[in-house]
Design a protein around this motif. Structure first.
Motif, PDB file in Angstrom:
ATOM      1  N   GLU A   1      -6.297  -2.155   3.126  1.00 39.96           N
ATOM      2  CA  GLU A   1      -6.879  -2.967   2.175  1.00 39.96           C
ATOM      3  C   GLU A   1      -6.032  -4.185   1.868  1.00 39.96           C
ATOM      4  O   GLU A   1      -5.039  -4.217   2.797  1.00 39.96           O
ATOM      5  CB  GLU A   1      -7.188  -2.368   0.742  1.00 39.96           C
ATOM      6  N   SER A   2      -6.089  -5.159   1.137  1.00 41.52           N
ATOM      7  CA  SER A   2      -5.228  -6.241   0.840  1.00 41.52           C
ATOM      8  C   SER A   2      -3.739  -5.545   0.625  1.00 41.52           C
ATOM      9  O   SER A   2      -3.639  -4.560   0.493  1.00 41.52           O
ATOM     10  CB  SER A   2      -5.673  -7.066  -0.134  1.00 41.52           C
ATOM     11  N   ASN A   3      -2.821  -6.719   0.385  1.00 40.74           N
ATOM     12  CA  ASN A   3      -1.625  -6.266  -0.072  1.00 40.74           C
ATOM     13  C   ASN A   3      -0.755  -5.565   0.966  1.00 40.74           C
ATOM     14  O   ASN A   3       0.061  -4.635   0.781  1.00 40.74           O
ATOM     15  CB  ASN A   3      -1.691  -5.227  -1.282  1.00 40.74           C
ATOM     16  N   SER A   4      -1.015  -6.273   2.145  1.00 40.19           N
ATOM     17  CA  SER A   4      -0.566  -5.454   3.270  1.00 40.19           C
ATOM     18  C   SER A   4       0.919  -6.142   3.978  1.00 40.19           C
ATOM     19  O   SER A   4       1.302  -5.743   5.161  1.00 40.19           O
ATOM     20  CB  SER A   4      -1.410  -5.068   4.472  1.00 40.19           C
ATOM     21  N   ARG A   5       1.081  -7.260   3.280  1.00 41.37           N
ATOM     22  CA  ARG A   5       2.485  -7.645   3.977  1.00 41.37           C
ATOM     23  C   ARG A   5       3.340  -6.915   4.217  1.00 41.37           C
ATOM     24  O   ARG A   5       3.934  -6.952   5.520  1.00 41.37           O
ATOM     25  CB  ARG A   5       2.802  -8.765   2.793  1.00 41.37           C
ATOM     26  N   SER A   6       3.996  -6.131   3.205  1.00 40.26           N
ATOM     27  CA  SER A   6       4.877  -5.118   3.536  1.00 40.26           C
ATOM     28  C   SER A   6       4.792  -4.233   4.786  1.00 40.26           C
ATOM     29  O   SER A   6       5.641  -3.928   5.343  1.00 40.26           O
ATOM     30  CB  SER A   6       5.400  -4.405   2.354  1.00 40.26           C
ATOM     31  N   LEU A   7       3.292  -3.696   4.845  1.00 41.51           N
ATOM     32  CA  LEU A   7       2.810  -2.766   6.016  1.00 41.51           C
ATOM     33  C   LEU A   7       3.139  -3.702   7.379  1.00 41.51           C
ATOM     34  O   LEU A   7       3.703  -3.050   8.232  1.00 41.51           O
ATOM     35  CB  LEU A   7       1.299  -2.361   5.931  1.00 41.51           C
ATOM     36  N   ALA A   8       2.663  -4.890   7.460  1.00 38.78           N
ATOM     37  CA  ALA A   8       2.604  -5.779   8.522  1.00 38.78           C
ATOM     38  C   ALA A   8       3.975  -5.839   9.101  1.00 38.78           C
ATOM     39  O   ALA A   8       4.413  -5.811  10.361  1.00 38.78           O
ATOM     40  CB  ALA A   8       1.922  -6.894   8.200  1.00 38.78           C
ATOM     41  N   ASP A   9       4.978  -6.271   8.047  1.00 37.47           N
ATOM     42  CA  ASP A   9       6.268  -6.147   8.365  1.00 37.47           C
ATOM     43  C   ASP A   9       6.876  -5.249   8.749  1.00 37.47           C
ATOM     44  O   ASP A   9       7.498  -5.200   9.769  1.00 37.47           O
ATOM     45  CB  ASP A   9       6.972  -6.687   7.120  1.00 37.47           C
TER      46      ASP A   9
ATOM     47  N   PRO B   1       0.851  -1.195   0.094  1.00 34.14           N
ATOM     48  CA  PRO B   1      -0.056  -0.069  -0.094  1.00 34.14           C
ATOM     49  C   PRO B   1       0.867   1.225  -0.200  1.00 34.14           C
ATOM     50  O   PRO B   1       2.182   1.199   0.253  1.00 34.14           O
ATOM     51  CB  PRO B   1      -0.817  -0.357   1.226  1.00 34.14           C
ATOM     52  N   ILE B   2       0.366   2.486  -0.177  1.00 34.31           N
ATOM     53  CA  ILE B   2       1.173   3.568  -0.344  1.00 34.31           C
ATOM     54  C   ILE B   2       1.891   3.751   0.812  1.00 34.31           C
ATOM     55  O   ILE B   2       2.881   4.221   1.260  1.00 34.31           O
ATOM     56  CB  ILE B   2       0.105   4.995  -0.455  1.00 34.31           C
ATOM     57  N   ALA B   3       1.245   3.273   1.966  1.00 34.11           N
ATOM     58  CA  ALA B   3       1.525   3.480   3.464  1.00 34.11           C
ATOM     59  C   ALA B   3       2.868   3.059   3.650  1.00 34.11           C
ATOM     60  O   ALA B   3       3.719   3.649   4.435  1.00 34.11           O
ATOM     61  CB  ALA B   3       0.609   2.968   4.459  1.00 34.11           C
ATOM     62  N   SER B   4       3.363   2.005   3.215  1.00 38.29           N
ATOM     63  CA  SER B   4       4.684   1.389   3.191  1.00 38.29           C
ATOM     64  C   SER B   4       5.741   1.527   2.213  1.00 38.29           C
ATOM     65  O   SER B   4       6.560   0.901   2.134  1.00 38.29           O
ATOM     66  CB  SER B   4       4.428  -0.132   3.484  1.00 38.29           C
ATOM     67  N   VAL B   5       5.122   2.389   1.338  1.00 39.05           N
ATOM     68  CA  VAL B   5       6.231   2.933   0.197  1.00 39.05           C
ATOM     69  C   VAL B   5       7.455   3.674   0.901  1.00 39.05           C
ATOM     70  O   VAL B   5       7.308   4.466   1.812  1.00 39.05           O
ATOM     71  CB  VAL B   5       5.406   3.859  -0.802  1.00 39.05           C
ATOM     72  N   PRO B   6       8.603   3.104   0.527  1.00 37.71           N
ATOM     73  CA  PRO B   6       9.818   3.816   1.169  1.00 37.71           C
ATOM     74  C   PRO B   6      10.052   5.278   0.813  1.00 37.71           C
ATOM     75  O   PRO B   6       9.694   5.490  -0.520  1.00 37.71           O
ATOM     76  CB  PRO B   6      10.996   2.819   0.758  1.00 37.71           C
ATOM     77  N   ILE B   7      10.400   6.066   1.686  1.00 39.85           N
ATOM     78  CA  ILE B   7      10.303   7.506   1.284  1.00 39.85           C
ATOM     79  C   ILE B   7      11.682   8.166   2.207  1.00 39.85           C
ATOM     80  O   ILE B   7      11.867   7.680   3.220  1.00 39.85           O
ATOM     81  CB  ILE B   7       9.124   8.264   1.687  1.00 39.85           C
ATOM     82  N   GLY B   8      12.297   9.321   1.736  1.00 38.94           N
ATOM     83  CA  GLY B   8      13.253   9.934   2.631  1.00 38.94           C
ATOM     84  C   GLY B   8      14.446   9.207   2.907  1.00 38.94           C
ATOM     85  O   GLY B   8      14.896   9.293   3.947  1.00 38.94           O
TER      86      GLY B   8
END
Lengths: 371, 381
Positions: free
Chosen positions: A58-66, A25-32
């Motif tokens: 929403e779905s696709n949140s593996r990276s966020l959960a990690d 999700p956008i929330a876990s896109v690396p930035i800065g």
């Protein structure tokens, strides 16, 4: 100050940033260079003393959960309250953000807090939420909405809500969508303060409708019948919902005034997940200028006006300019990159030349490790 | 009760007086090292990477910073349900209290801690050595030989052998005799201060030693010799890797500079044997448009506007424009303003060098005490 809980609603429009959100999700896109998009809003909440944060994704949140884990980096691994993560599991088109919240209503009922902050993750800023809360409580309004005044509405904040605010009384007269007609606009930062009852009302109302209306539309439908307080945020903010705004926001972080405001506040630090990387080593012959470099890199080539994530190798003779290189990328000898975004785990072969431009940066997608 | 196979004890009570100003406020194991670590991180990370989940840390000299650093052991994955990390300072009992009088006495006073876990083997470590070692391999050698004690040794040049405790072994690696700092060394196998004992035997010899009032209560001086004279099977476990006891300012400086070599043996970048430490939430390092970097390690949160060459820079350090840092170690939170030269110096935490100053003459190593503000212009040594 009352006791607030926070709900981060991650049903964010990803249509124009797909290249970076195929796996996340956008929330876990690396930035800065070393953060993820969500770190900013999450840290803002925590820095205001909020200890109960529910994240609806929403779905696709593996990276966020990690990334979030137990919430420890944000001090949200608590016995009472703390971090809660809710997700759809499978992508169900009939699901709306409010339906997801409704299905987890017990979480909201159970919380001891009587008031709630509803927000999105993709508004990157360092905000003093205590000031927003003070404004909300002083105003006696039913709902407080936070907005920013921008002179770049034709380039940024695409598809965000714009607000029609009476310049004299600061009264909210209406809301619409930013379709980029003019440069100047008051843009809603998708931050709302209200009581828990008010929020649950909205959720029930919204799920009883069959349409797929965005939850925030429902809030703005109440303009005229409920009392709105508007809070203008004066600091730096960028909305990470297009590839070009992502690129610009990263480049902004190279500028001392933006980076000082975002990262170097002693009282409101931005927290992120900790990795155990060694310091970065700069090898004789390297040339680095005006760049943000995360730990764990090895740099032997040239890096200018760029952001490097953790564990990036820039070999001898390689040149990286105006680019964003995410974690664990290896740029081999004599490769030349300019205006590119390289997602995680990519190897750039020797002598490769990649070029985008300021408005259309070239995105190299994350290597699919599953193959 | 769940029995632990092997419990580690780290001896971290020493002052390290030869490190001078560096250990004025803290014990040697807590001295910062390598751009973001503290010396004890090596032993702790080795334990973690070797699968040891129960570690006791024996503290005595100025333990506050060390205790804060270790916390509940989270960075090393030592915050565990059963086991984990425990800090073991000297304590009072009904009969009064005593300081730890020696390495063996420190362990003896904590037998009740070990008994809680009833381990088969006990690993004794020093908290002040720089090395990476898989203790599982050493344990395998210990059990395969059926030894009562195994001592890790490293081959040192014969001219240096008289600085160490030297093991004389037979062809099977069994220790025949042990000499502490021998004038004429018979072998070049130096003790690394790393021991594995079979717990039952360790207990027996520690109890005997505690009754001997003329003993120094030291592993090297007393326990090992008495086990040898009783004819117990002790073996030497040879380690060939990087190992350094950073006992002096010079060796501390050298060990840091070793990290800057292209193929340095400490292998900070080794992914399958990571070094863990306490990391804060600070932004990435910012390298300014006119910065110049040559063979240096730089950590997060730094802002580098000037020139850094052959140096180790800890987190949160600022190097101003037109400043030059060379052959130096700059610890956390130091501020080096504009037009400053720092040459072959160690700046301890939080030092500020005001604009237009010079530190260090490049001959000896200049050590600037924690928190000092150098101002007034001109040269400082």
């Amino acid at each position: 100050m009352k006791d607030y809980m926070a709900i981060l609603n991650l049903a964010e429009n990803e249509n124009d940033i797909r290249a970076l959100t195929t796996n996340r999700p956008i929330a876990s896109v690396p930035i800065g260079s070393r953060y993820r998009v969500i770190d900013f809003m999450l840290s803002n909440l925590v820095n205001a003393g909020i200890g109960n944060v529910g994240i609806f994704t929403e779905s696709n949140s593996r990276s966020l959960a990690d990334h979030l884990g137990t919430g420890k980096p944000w001090d949200l691994n608590r016995k009472n309250d703390g971090l809660f993560l809710f997700n759809h599991g499978l992508c169900n088109l009939m699901y709306t953000d409010s339906k997801l919240i409704k299905n987890n209503m017990e979480y909201i009922y159970r919380s001891k807090s009587k008031d709630v902050i509803l927000c999105s993750s993709y508004m990157v800023c360092n905000m003093d939420f205590t000031d927003v809360i003070r404004s909300h409580e002083d105003s006696d309004a039913d709902i407080t909405v936070v907005y920013t005044h921008t002179k770049n509405a034709d380039k940024e904040f695409s598809n965000c809500f714009t607000l029609d605010i009476d310049p004299a009384t600061k009264e909210l007269r209406g809301a619409g969508k930013n379709i980029g007609i003019g440069p100047e606009a008051d843009v809603c930062m998708e931050i709302f303060l209200m009581t828990k009852e008010r929020l649950t009302d909205f959720i029930y109302k919204s799920t009883s409708l069959t349409s797929l209306t965005n939850f925030y539309n429902l809030i703005f439908d109440q303009i005229g019948s409920l009392k709105f307080n508007t809070y203008r945020f004066e600091g730096y903010v960028s909305c990470i919902n297009t590839v070009s705004s992502y690129f610009k926001s990263n480049m902004d972080m190279l500028e001392p005034d933006v980076s000082t405001e975002l990262f170097r506040s002693n009282i409101r630090p931005i927290f992120t997940k900790i990795k155990d990387e060694p310091p970065t080593i700069y090898i004789k012959g390297c040339r680095v200028g005006h760049s943000l470099i995360a730990d764990g890199c090895r740099i032997e080539g040239t890096v200018t006006d760029s952001l490097l994530g953790r564990y990036v190798d820039v070999e001898e003779g390689a040149v990286v300019k105006n680019s964003i290189i995410l974690q664990n990328v290896r740029i081999h000898k004599n490769a030349r990159l300019s205006h590119v975004i390289i997602d995680k785990n990519v190897d750039i072969d020797e002598n490769t030349e990649l070029k985008g431009n300021e408005f259309f940066p070239l995105v190299i997608e994350k290597r699919n490790l599953l193959r | 009760m769940i029995q632990k196979n092997m419990v580690a004890l780290i001896l971290a009570g020493g002052q390290g007086s030869r490190l001078g100003a560096m250990t004025k406020k803290t014990a040697k194991p807590a001295v910062p090292f390598g751009g973001k670590y503290r010396i004890i991180d090596f032993a702790l990370s080795n334990c973690s990477n070797s699968g040891i989940d129960t570690v006791g840390i024996l503290t005595q000299y100025k333990p506050q910073q060390l205790s804060t650093h270790i916390g509940i052991g989270t960075p090393w994955d030592l915050d565990r349900v059963h086991g984990g990390v425990t800090i073991l300072p000297p304590y009072m009992s009904e009969a009064g209290g005593d300081w730890y009088s020696g390495t063996a006495n420190a362990v003896y006073q904590n037998l009740t801690f070990l008994d809680q876990y009833n381990p088969k083997y006990v690993l004794i470590l020093s908290g002040d050595h720089i090395y990476k070692m898989d203790y599982r391999k050493m344990l395998a050698a210990h059990t395969a030989a059926g030894a009562k004690a195994t001592i890790a040794v490293i081959d040192v040049p014969i001219e240096e052998a008289s600085r160490f405790g030297i093991m004389n072994t037979d062809s099977d690696g069994r220790i025949v005799s042990f000499e502490e700092k021998p004038r004429e060394p018979k072998s070049t196998l130096a003790s690394m201060g790393i021991y594995i004992f079979t717990y039952a035997d360790l207990k027996k010899y520690l109890r005997e030693d505690s009754l001997n009032h003329s003993s120094d209560n030291d592993f090297g001086k007393n326990i090992i010799p008495s086990m040898l004279s009783a004819g117990e099977k002790l073996i030497a476990y040879r380690f060939d890797g990087y190992w350094k006891d950073v006992g002096t300012v010079e060796s501390f400086w050298e060990a840091n500079m070793d990290l800057l070599k292209a193929d340095n043996e400490v292998k900070l970048f080794q992914n399958d044997w990571k070094l863990y430490t306490v990391t804060g939430s600070i932004p990435s390092q910012y390298i300014g448009p006119d910065a110049s970097l040559k063979d240096c390690l730089i950590s997060e949160g730094c802002v580098i506007m000037g020139e850094v060459e052959h140096s180790v820079i800890f987190p949160g350090v600022t190097v101003g424009a037109n400043s030059r840092v060379v052959d130096s170690i700059v610890m956390e939170g130091c501020t080096i303003e504009e037009n400053v030269i720092v040459n072959k110096s160690i700046l301890l935490e939080g030092v500020t060098v005001k604009a237009n100053n010079a530190v260090g003459d490049g001959a000896g190593i200049a050590v600037i005490e924690e928190g000092r503000v150098l101002s007034g212009g001109g040269f400082m040594k």
